[in-house]
Motif scaffolding. Structure first.
Motif, mmCIF file in Angstrom:
data_model
loop_
_atom_site.group_PDB
_atom_site.id
_atom_site.type_symbol
_atom_site.label_atom_id
_atom_site.label_comp_id
_atom_site.label_asym_id
_atom_site.label_seq_id
_atom_site.Cartn_x
_atom_site.Cartn_y
_atom_site.Cartn_z
ATOM 1 N N TYR A 86 0.830 -1.204 0.000
ATOM 2 C CA TYR A 86 0.000 0.000 0.000
ATOM 3 C C TYR A 86 0.867 1.256 0.000
ATOM 4 N N GLN A 87 2.038 1.175 0.589
ATOM 5 C CA GLN A 87 2.942 2.321 0.619
ATOM 6 C C GLN A 87 3.353 2.727 -0.790
ATOM 7 N N ARG A 88 3.777 1.746 -1.596
ATOM 8 C CA ARG A 88 4.210 2.041 -2.966
ATOM 9 C C ARG A 88 3.034 2.504 -3.821
ATOM 10 N N LYS A 89 1.867 1.901 -3.596
ATOM 11 C CA LYS A 89 0.694 2.319 -4.364
ATOM 12 C C LYS A 89 0.299 3.749 -3.996
ATOM 13 N N ARG A 90 0.397 4.074 -2.705
ATOM 14 C CA ARG A 90 0.044 5.430 -2.298
ATOM 15 C C ARG A 90 1.006 6.454 -2.888
ATOM 16 N N GLU A 91 2.291 6.122 -2.964
ATOM 17 C CA GLU A 91 3.272 7.047 -3.530
ATOM 18 C C GLU A 91 2.908 7.422 -4.960
ATOM 19 N N GLU A 92 2.487 6.436 -5.747
ATOM 20 C CA GLU A 92 2.097 6.719 -7.134
ATOM 21 C C GLU A 92 0.775 7.471 -7.185
ATOM 22 N N LEU A 93 -0.180 7.070 -6.352
ATOM 23 C CA LEU A 93 -1.479 7.745 -6.342
ATOM 24 C C LEU A 93 -1.342 9.199 -5.898
ATOM 25 N N ASP A 94 -0.462 9.460 -4.945
ATOM 26 C CA ASP A 94 -0.246 10.848 -4.503
ATOM 27 C C ASP A 94 0.208 11.719 -5.667
ATOM 28 N N LYS A 95 1.067 11.175 -6.504
ATOM 29 C CA LYS A 95 1.571 11.946 -7.653
ATOM 30 C C LYS A 95 0.461 12.193 -8.667
ATOM 31 N N ILE A 96 -0.451 11.238 -8.799
ATOM 32 C CA ILE A 96 -1.595 11.423 -9.689
ATOM 33 C C ILE A 96 -2.553 12.448 -9.095
ATOM 34 N N PHE A 97 -2.812 12.318 -7.784
ATOM 35 C CA PHE A 97 -3.782 13.196 -7.119
ATOM 36 C C PHE A 97 -3.297 14.633 -6.961
ATOM 37 N N THR A 98 -1.985 14.850 -7.029
ATOM 38 C CA THR A 98 -1.461 16.217 -6.905
ATOM 39 C C THR A 98 -1.144 16.832 -8.267
ATOM 40 N N SER A 99 -1.415 16.105 -9.323
ATOM 41 C CA SER A 99 -1.186 16.633 -10.666
ATOM 42 C C SER A 99 -2.249 17.671 -11.004
ATOM 43 N N VAL A 100 -1.879 18.643 -11.826
ATOM 44 C CA VAL A 100 -2.869 19.628 -12.272
ATOM 45 C C VAL A 100 -3.924 18.968 -13.141
ATOM 46 N N GLU A 119 -16.978 8.534 -6.850
ATOM 47 C CA GLU A 119 -17.842 9.499 -6.168
ATOM 48 C C GLU A 119 -17.132 10.807 -5.844
ATOM 49 N N ILE A 120 -15.824 10.855 -6.050
ATOM 50 C CA ILE A 120 -15.080 12.067 -5.727
ATOM 51 C C ILE A 120 -15.577 13.227 -6.594
ATOM 52 N N SER A 121 -15.850 14.325 -5.926
ATOM 53 C CA SER A 121 -16.370 15.482 -6.661
ATOM 54 C C SER A 121 -15.393 16.651 -6.690
ATOM 55 N N LYS A 122 -14.491 16.687 -5.717
ATOM 56 C CA LYS A 122 -13.560 17.808 -5.632
ATOM 57 C C LYS A 122 -12.126 17.278 -5.529
ATOM 58 N N PHE A 123 -11.206 17.971 -6.202
ATOM 59 C CA PHE A 123 -9.832 17.473 -6.315
ATOM 60 C C PHE A 123 -8.789 18.506 -5.912
ATOM 61 N N ASP A 124 -9.192 19.482 -5.120
ATOM 62 C CA ASP A 124 -8.336 20.629 -4.851
ATOM 63 C C ASP A 124 -7.223 20.349 -3.843
ATOM 64 N N ASP A 125 -7.369 19.296 -3.038
ATOM 65 C CA ASP A 125 -6.433 19.076 -1.941
ATOM 66 C C ASP A 125 -6.185 17.578 -1.782
ATOM 67 N N LEU A 126 -4.908 17.193 -1.603
ATOM 68 C CA LEU A 126 -4.551 15.777 -1.510
ATOM 69 C C LEU A 126 -5.234 15.095 -0.333
ATOM 70 N N ILE A 127 -5.137 15.677 0.859
ATOM 71 C CA ILE A 127 -5.770 15.068 2.027
ATOM 72 C C ILE A 127 -7.291 15.061 1.857
ATOM 73 N N GLY A 128 -7.811 16.082 1.204
ATOM 74 C CA GLY A 128 -9.249 16.122 0.934
ATOM 75 C C GLY A 128 -9.680 14.970 0.043
ATOM 76 N N ILE A 129 -8.848 14.619 -0.935
ATOM 77 C CA ILE A 129 -9.154 13.482 -1.806
ATOM 78 C C ILE A 129 -9.157 12.187 -1.009
ATOM 79 N N TRP A 130 -8.111 11.986 -0.192
ATOM 80 C CA TRP A 130 -8.036 10.760 0.611
ATOM 81 C C TRP A 130 -9.186 10.690 1.608
ATOM 82 N N ALA A 131 -9.633 11.842 2.115
ATOM 83 C CA ALA A 131 -10.761 11.848 3.043
ATOM 84 C C ALA A 131 -12.021 11.355 2.341
#
Length: 363
Positions: A189-203, A228-240
């Motif tokens: 999950y650590q390696r998967k999160r590292e890649e997902l973080d880069k996707i989620f923080t992309s413009v 179901e995600i509607s807003k993408f403005d913040d990384l922690i907000g996405i994970w929440a």
């Protein structure tokens, strides 16, 4: 950084070896994108690198990698190698050092990452990766099914590159991902999160999420709420919004923020006490997800008469003197009462007003 990297190549080649800048730095250089990571490949063995650079660090020497810090810049130097049989669809079980640049490039993931730069600053492209950069397409080096079967994390890397660079995945890559995506469950999950973080923080995060859904990776990644995600403005907000803190690794601070955002999301409205209790960051993220104006929430927060308990002009010791009692647990109840009264503008946050109120109610 580029000039320093060329100096590093010269130092290696002065000792009779060949060395090249390789991978993402070269890809970004061609695209005109600033890059902070520089990888070097060479036919010099790790022991040779350590003899050239006395302060070289053990990075992943068992995989032929050494870290060198030059002019405060970190360089990863890896010996040409050929890899065999991957363990757990992630790491090579066996490899051998080789003396062939092209042979080393063949073990890499995508053609866009196979360009090299030599000591003269010339771009070398033995596998024709520049063509893919020009066509904005992502193809694997060799058979896609084999590449993803060897290292399943390459599936997420493909999505990440497509998202950040706004490239298309080739049909072969898409088909291979469909056939191998179940292997993502074997990746940490650590390696998967590292890649997902880069996707989620992309413009281009929206396009990245759409690609994950298109490929059906939400199920394999256990991201049941991704659609179901509607807003993408913040990384922690996405994970929440994804609600997977019990699966994916987060720091204690991240978990606390995620929990708070989720609590505020369940509330019907954000009044002064909610803003005070949860703070501006959590409140503004929750408001944004709920479709409320972050600007209005910020304005409301700035108008709060107090932002934290220490803003109350009377402390516990002073309150105990007013009620003429020894300090004790009862002070918590009084302070909570004062907080609510002040936030509801029923009491002015002044010593005179608070003292009068405390004497009347608690003395």
């Amino acid at each position: 950084m580029f000039e320093i990297a060329l100096k590093l190549l010269e130092k290696i080649e002065e000792r009779g070896f060949r060395a090249y800048i390789v991978g993402g730095f070269v890809r970004d250089y061609v695209l005109g994108i600033e890059s902070n990571d520089v990888d070097i490949c060479t036919n010099a063995k790790p022991r040779d690198i350590r003899s050239i650079f006395k302060d070289a660090c053990f990075s992943r020497e068992e995989y032929g990698s050494i870290t060198v810090i030059l002019k405060h810049i970190r360089f990863e130097i890896t010996t040409f190698r050929r890899e065999y049989s991957y363990m757990n669809h992630r790491k090579p079980e066996r490899f051998e050092f080789i003396d062939d640049l092209q042979g080393d490039l063949l073990r890499r993931d995508f053609l866009i990452n196979t360009l090299c730069i030599d000591r003269n600053g010339e771009i070398l492209d033995p596998l024709n990766g520049k063509r893919d950069i020009e066509q904005a397409i992502i193809r694997t080096v060799g058979n896609s099914y084999q590449k993803f079967s060897e290292d399943a994390l390459r599936i997420l890397r493909a999505v990440r590159f497509a998202t950040i660079l706004q490239f298309q995945l080739s049909d072969e890559v898409k088909i291979a991902i469909q056939k191998t995506k179940v292997l993502l469950k074997k990746i940490s999950y650590q390696r998967k999160r590292e890649e997902l973080d880069k996707i989620f923080t992309s413009v281009h995060v929206k396009e990245g999420v759409q690609l994950l859904l298109e490929l059906g990776l939400d199920q394999e990644l256990e991201l049941e709420h991704l659609s179901e995600i509607s807003k993408f403005d913040d990384l922690i907000g996405i994970w929440a919004q994804l609600n997977v803190s019990s699966l994916y690794p987060f720091t204690s601070n991240e978990k606390e923020l995620i929990t708070k955002i989720q609590k505020v999301l369940k509330m019907d409205h954000l009044d002064s006490f909610v803003l005070y209790t949860y703070g501006l960051y959590v409140s503004s993220i929750a408001a944004y997800i709920k479709g409320l104006s972050k600007k209005e929430i910020t304005s409301q927060y700035n108008l709060l008469p107090i932002k934290c308990r220490s803003d109350i002009v009377l402390d516990g010791r002073e309150i105990s003197e007013i009620v003429r009692r020894t300090p004790g647990p009862y002070l918590k109840g009084i302070l909570e009462d004062l907080e609510k009264k002040i936030l509801n503008l029923e009491l002015e946050n002044s010593k005179e007003s608070l003292t009068s109120y405390i004497k009347e109610k608690y003395s």
